[in-house]
Write a protein that holds these residues in place. Structure first.
Motif, PDB file in Angstrom:
ATOM      1  N   HIS A 228      41.194  29.849  44.103  1.00  0.00           N
ATOM      2  CA  HIS A 228      42.431  30.705  43.874  1.00  0.00           C
ATOM      3  C   HIS A 228      43.649  30.143  43.310  1.00  0.00           C
ATOM      4  O   HIS A 228      44.427  30.577  42.910  1.00  0.00           O
ATOM      5  CB  HIS A 228      42.755  31.384  45.395  1.00  0.00           C
ATOM      6  N   CYS A 254      43.050  35.340  35.359  1.00  0.00           N
ATOM      7  CA  CYS A 254      42.712  36.234  36.173  1.00  0.00           C
ATOM      8  C   CYS A 254      40.918  36.258  36.745  1.00  0.00           C
ATOM      9  O   CYS A 254      40.220  36.284  35.354  1.00  0.00           O
ATOM     10  CB  CYS A 254      43.165  37.717  35.810  1.00  0.00           C
ATOM     11  N   ARG A 255      40.590  36.023  37.541  1.00  0.00           N
ATOM     12  CA  ARG A 255      39.313  36.309  37.754  1.00  0.00           C
ATOM     13  C   ARG A 255      38.420  37.626  37.472  1.00  0.00           C
ATOM     14  O   ARG A 255      39.043  38.586  37.729  1.00  0.00           O
ATOM     15  CB  ARG A 255      38.876  36.014  39.516  1.00  0.00           C
ATOM     16  N   GLU A 257      36.385  39.632  39.295  1.00  0.00           N
ATOM     17  CA  GLU A 257      36.265  40.441  40.346  1.00  0.00           C
ATOM     18  C   GLU A 257      37.500  40.787  40.505  1.00  0.00           C
ATOM     19  O   GLU A 257      37.820  41.936  41.711  1.00  0.00           O
ATOM     20  CB  GLU A 257      35.589  40.012  41.401  1.00  0.00           C
ATOM     21  N   GLU A 258      38.701  40.523  40.313  1.00  0.00           N
ATOM     22  CA  GLU A 258      39.966  40.911  40.455  1.00  0.00           C
ATOM     23  C   GLU A 258      40.524  42.060  39.668  1.00  0.00           C
ATOM     24  O   GLU A 258      41.338  42.547  39.573  1.00  0.00           O
ATOM     25  CB  GLU A 258      41.053  39.867  40.728  1.00  0.00           C
ATOM     26  N   GLN A 260      39.638  45.680  37.225  1.00  0.00           N
ATOM     27  CA  GLN A 260      38.857  47.113  37.374  1.00  0.00           C
ATOM     28  C   GLN A 260      39.039  47.497  36.020  1.00  0.00           C
ATOM     29  O   GLN A 260      39.848  47.649  35.166  1.00  0.00           O
ATOM     30  CB  GLN A 260      39.625  47.879  38.360  1.00  0.00           C
ATOM     31  N   PHE A 315      44.603  45.658  36.931  1.00  0.00           N
ATOM     32  CA  PHE A 315      44.527  44.537  37.983  1.00  0.00           C
ATOM     33  C   PHE A 315      46.002  44.295  38.679  1.00  0.00           C
ATOM     34  O   PHE A 315      46.786  44.974  38.098  1.00  0.00           O
ATOM     35  CB  PHE A 315      44.332  43.217  36.882  1.00  0.00           C
ATOM     36  N   GLU A 318      49.364  40.517  41.799  1.00  0.00           N
ATOM     37  CA  GLU A 318      49.223  39.145  42.607  1.00  0.00           C
ATOM     38  C   GLU A 318      47.725  38.496  42.449  1.00  0.00           C
ATOM     39  O   GLU A 318      47.688  37.302  42.908  1.00  0.00           O
ATOM     40  CB  GLU A 318      49.483  39.442  44.124  1.00  0.00           C
ATOM     41  N   SER A 319      46.929  39.075  41.628  1.00  0.00           N
ATOM     42  CA  SER A 319      45.790  38.439  41.281  1.00  0.00           C
ATOM     43  C   SER A 319      45.599  37.554  39.968  1.00  0.00           C
ATOM     44  O   SER A 319      44.810  36.771  39.699  1.00  0.00           O
ATOM     45  CB  SER A 319      44.464  39.553  41.084  1.00  0.00           C
TER      46      SER A 319
END
Ligand SMILES: Nc1ncnc2c1ncn2[C@@H]1O[C@H](COP(=O)(O)OP(=O)(O)OP(=O)(O)O)[C@@H](O)[C@H]1O
Length: 324
Positions: A228, A254-255, A257-258, A260, A315, A318-319
């Motif tokens: 993270h 940003c990852r 999975e974070e 959409q 997204f 905070e991600s």
């Protein structure tokens, strides 16, 4: 078991050719009882570091290796009381399972009854109690690796060292043995150093992970912190996938999975689906953004995304994270 011992490397460097460091001067503290994973690409210096800790390799003059209060820099491997587990098992092919586990104990000239008790205890620990009399040749790769783990533990080492122990196993066996090794390390609370180039293995087993690159530790942190809060783009990319986003506020990361995919023309990023790869639990969708960049987004398995479909990318603020 023996009390766990802390390991300290002070200014340990290793050059095999003048002026070329396989390992740049390294200071590293490994806490008593913790599992520290050395993670990094081929040639980054993981094995050299492990071999310096084991005594198989000496660091260059000026470096020191400490086990607790003992300076072990000048001691060879057999005087350091370390157990080692290698990728290629390093078992004696002409001995059976019990004889392999007993080997080091016989060298130590322990009484026969004690040897038998320890061998039985270790084989039970690695789930091989029924295999004591089998020739090691007749075992699967995973079973061979359990024997070498039992053999390493039988001598009650102060430190357990692993060099890519799962690399030769197929995926299912690797997962199972990884879980078993993880449980054993927790249960024994032994100080362990574990070399791998597999980030999932590192995260599953490490209390802390040292990500290495070009003979240096680039970041040393817990798996969660590394994932993270990676310190550099290299760490962010080595530990999982990550997207670089050029936003009006600056460069962010940003990852997958974070993020959409949404059918919404007002989402912060817009693009087109390039490719959707189905993995079972998730699908990874490559999206070509309107600014020309390509990102990947991990989406629920049941969503359907077609190549060339227009999509928005959303997204949570905070991600996002920034990297130096
Ligand atoms: N005995 C040696 N003689 C010369 N160079 C060496 C020796 N051992 C290692 N090296 C070099 O030192 C560097 C670090 O090697 P090391 O084996 O520590 O890397 P590694 O991260 O463990 O890689 P791998 O995952 O491929 O085993 C490499 O460039 C390697 O070629």
């Amino acid at each position: 078991m023996t009390d766990p011992v802390a390991i300290r490397l002070r200014h340990c460097a290793r050059s095999f050719q003048p002026g070329q460091f396989a390992l740049h001067p390294l200071d590293l503290e490994i806490k008593a009882g913790e599992t520290l994973v050395l993670l990094g690409p081929s040639g980054c210096g993981k094995t050299t570091t492990l071999r310096i800790i084991s005594g198989l390799e000496r660091c260059d003059a000026g470096g020191e290796v400490w086990f607790g209060e003992n300076n072990v820099t000048a001691l060879p491997i057999e005087k350091r009381n370390v157990g080692m587990v290698f990728q290629n098992y390093a078992l004696f092919p002409n001995l059976n399972v019990a004889q392999n586990v007993a080997y080091g104990l016989r060298i130590q000239r322990l009484p026969a009854a004690e040897i038998e008790a320890r061998v039985n205890e270790m084989l039970a620990m690695v789930d091989l109690a029924d295999f004591a009399q089998r020739p090691v040749q007749a075992l699967s790769g995973g079973q061979k690796q359990r024997v070498s783990l039992a053999r390493a533990l039988a001598a009650r080492p102060r430190v357990l060292l692993f060099d890519e122990p799962l690399a030769a196993l197929d995926a299912k066996l690797r997962d199972k043995l990884r879980e078993d090794i993880g449980q054993l390390l927790q249960q024994l609370a032994i100080t362990a150093v574990y070399v791998t180039h597999d980030q999932q293995e590192a995260m599953a087993l490490g209390d802390r992970i040292a990500v290495m690159r070009h003979g240096r530790i680039e970041q040393l942190a817990t798996p969660r912190d590394l994932y993270h809060h990676p310190a550099t783009p290299f760490v962010a990319n080595f530990i999982g996938a990550v997207n670089r986003l050029a936003l009006p506020q600056g460069e962010f990361w940003c990852r997958p999975e974070e993020m959409q995919l949404v059918d919404n023309p007002t989402a912060p990023l817009q693009g087109r689906v390039l490719l959707a790869t189905f993995f079972g639990p998730v699908q990874r969708v490559q999206v070509g953004l309107s600014n020309g960049e390509v990102i990947v987004v991990d989406c629920p398995a049941r969503q359907m995304w077609r190549p060339d479909q227009r999509v928005g990318v959303a997204f949570a603020a905070e991600s996002l994270f920034q990297l130096s």
